[in-house]
Design a protein around this motif. Structure first.
Motif, mmCIF file in Angstrom:
data_model
loop_
_atom_site.group_PDB
_atom_site.id
_atom_site.type_symbol
_atom_site.label_atom_id
_atom_site.label_comp_id
_atom_site.label_asym_id
_atom_site.label_seq_id
_atom_site.Cartn_x
_atom_site.Cartn_y
_atom_site.Cartn_z
ATOM 1 N N HIS A 119 0.887 -1.414 0.032
ATOM 2 C CA HIS A 119 -0.412 -0.298 0.523
ATOM 3 C C HIS A 119 0.748 1.133 0.382
ATOM 4 O O HIS A 119 0.538 2.441 -0.122
ATOM 5 N N LYS A 120 1.979 0.961 0.949
ATOM 6 C CA LYS A 120 2.828 2.377 0.521
ATOM 7 C C LYS A 120 3.588 2.819 -0.574
ATOM 8 O O LYS A 120 3.657 3.657 -0.939
ATOM 9 N N VAL A 121 4.269 1.443 -1.235
ATOM 10 C CA VAL A 121 4.578 1.948 -2.577
ATOM 11 C C VAL A 121 3.132 3.105 -2.823
ATOM 12 O O VAL A 121 3.899 2.821 -4.588
ATOM 13 N N GLU A 122 2.297 1.961 -3.731
ATOM 14 C CA GLU A 122 1.186 2.313 -4.626
ATOM 15 C C GLU A 122 0.803 3.350 -4.226
ATOM 16 O O GLU A 122 0.568 4.430 -5.548
ATOM 17 N N LEU A 123 0.995 4.223 -2.389
ATOM 18 C CA LEU A 123 0.587 5.859 -2.032
ATOM 19 C C LEU A 123 1.768 6.286 -2.522
ATOM 20 O O LEU A 123 1.660 7.586 -3.352
ATOM 21 N N LEU A 124 3.430 6.051 -2.933
ATOM 22 C CA LEU A 124 4.020 6.668 -3.684
ATOM 23 C C LEU A 124 3.688 6.753 -5.342
ATOM 24 O O LEU A 124 4.206 7.561 -5.876
ATOM 25 N N ARG A 125 3.121 6.529 -5.812
ATOM 26 C CA ARG A 125 2.711 6.612 -7.068
ATOM 27 C C ARG A 125 2.242 8.003 -7.131
ATOM 28 O O ARG A 125 2.136 8.739 -8.505
ATOM 29 N N THR A 126 1.950 8.557 -6.175
ATOM 30 C CA THR A 126 1.051 9.813 -5.691
ATOM 31 C C THR A 126 1.398 11.332 -5.084
ATOM 32 O O THR A 126 1.300 10.951 -3.862
ATOM 33 N N PRO A 127 2.955 11.285 -5.317
ATOM 34 C CA PRO A 127 4.110 11.864 -4.589
ATOM 35 C C PRO A 127 3.032 12.778 -4.034
ATOM 36 O O PRO A 127 3.798 12.520 -2.828
ATOM 37 N N SER A 128 2.148 13.895 -4.285
ATOM 38 C CA SER A 128 2.034 14.695 -3.525
ATOM 39 C C SER A 128 0.890 14.189 -2.316
ATOM 40 O O SER A 128 0.899 14.858 -1.100
ATOM 41 N N ILE A 160 9.391 -6.107 5.604
ATOM 42 C CA ILE A 160 9.007 -6.796 5.435
ATOM 43 C C ILE A 160 8.154 -7.856 4.415
ATOM 44 O O ILE A 160 8.019 -8.647 3.601
ATOM 45 N N GLY A 161 7.592 -6.326 3.398
ATOM 46 C CA GLY A 161 6.926 -6.499 2.309
ATOM 47 C C GLY A 161 8.019 -7.154 0.908
ATOM 48 O O GLY A 161 7.612 -7.836 0.530
ATOM 49 N N SER A 188 -6.882 -2.311 8.989
ATOM 50 C CA SER A 188 -6.641 -0.492 8.568
ATOM 51 C C SER A 188 -4.882 -0.821 7.767
ATOM 52 O O SER A 188 -4.198 -0.313 9.394
ATOM 53 N N GLU A 189 -4.286 -0.384 6.634
ATOM 54 C CA GLU A 189 -3.495 0.197 6.064
ATOM 55 C C GLU A 189 -2.903 1.642 7.940
ATOM 56 O O GLU A 189 -1.947 1.768 7.875
#
Length: 275
Positions: A17-26, A93-94, A270-271
């Motif tokens: 989820h963290k890596v996916e969120l990084l796709r929207t840098p802002s 861990i991921g 939840s994340e």
């Protein structure tokens, strides 16, 4: 309570989820800045509440400081934001589980770290404008707190960083196992109390501590002092969170089973709970 394999699966999902969120840098940046701010709130609360005890050289100073600083990680976890110290456990861990690559894990961790720093410096500037640390017991407690961090040797800072994130990551690891919000708050409180009262080093908390001095808070501190602290404490936090907690529990948990992952998903963790 989730089993250890289920908890590993939950953290692996959070890493993705963290890596996916990084796709929207802002969005990622704002989330990381919020975590830096919330940890800074804990710093100021600690100096304000503990200042009177510090002024009297009261032996309960560290106990009071640790008790109130627990509010910082509690807010981060329950409000939801990206914190570097917990990411130091979750992202490895991921990567170990193959949910993300090691390259993406490293990139996300650097992004969280510097996002926390931006939020910490912005919060520190606001605190200088408020004048709450301009003088008095709170100012003296902060000044002494900062001076102590400058006086430690790099080796001391590193190992204090290791022990700090053993406790912080333990709080986040254990919170993911629990299904009760009250239980999560309790485990966070005890782990944070342990690291603050023991005098261990949290790299994100130190960002605000140093930033107030660097931006004109009235204490002689250099950017070199700041850089040494960030490097040594940051590496210590990474070892404590990534290896001592992350790698160790992933190893103890084993590879896990399909039904474990399904059960973890059904637990509705939840994340955001994983900071």
């Amino acid at each position: 309570m989730l089993t250890l394999p289920q908890t590993v699966d939950v953290h692996s999902h959070a890493a993705a989820h963290k890596v996916e969120l990084l796709r929207t840098p802002s969005r990622f940046l704002v989330s990381a800045m919020l975590a830096g701010m919330w940890i800074g709130v804990g710093d100021v609360l600690m100096w304000s509440a503990g200042g009177a005890f510090f002024a009297q050289d009261n032996p309960a100073t560290k106990l009071v400081a640790g008790s109130v600083f627990a509010a910082a990680l509690t807010i981060v976890v329950f409000a939801g934001s990206e914190l570097a110290t917990s990411a130091m456990m979750i992202l490895p861990i991921g990567a170990l589980r193959g949910a993300i690559s090691w390259t993406r894990a490293g990139g996300a961790l650097l992004a969280v770290f510097f996002g926390n720093m931006i939020g910490s410096f912005a919060f520190a500037w606001v605190m200088i404008q408020t004048g709450v640390l301009k003088s008095g017991a709170a100012h003296d407690f902060w000044a002494s707190y900062l001076a102590g961090k400058i006086e430690h040797t790099p080796a001391e800072l590193f190992w204090r960083g290791v022990m700090c994130n053993v406790l912080v990551s333990c709080a986040v690891w254990a919170a993911a196992r629990l299904k009760s919000e009250a239980g999560r708050a309790i485990i966070i409180f005890w782990c944070v109390l342990g690291f603050v009262a023991s005098g261990f080093e949290h790299v994100v908390a130190n960002m605000t501590t140093f930033a107030i001095g660097l931006l004109g808070g009235g204490v002689d501190v250099t950017w070199g002092d700041f850089g040494i602290n960030m490097l040594t404490v940051g590496l210590g936090n990474l070892v404590g969170g990534g290896i001592v907690i992350g790698f160790a529990y992933a190893y103890v948990a084993g590879k896990g089973r399909r039904q474990d992952a399904t059960a973890a998903a059904d637990a509705h963790v939840s994340e955001d709970v994983l900071a």
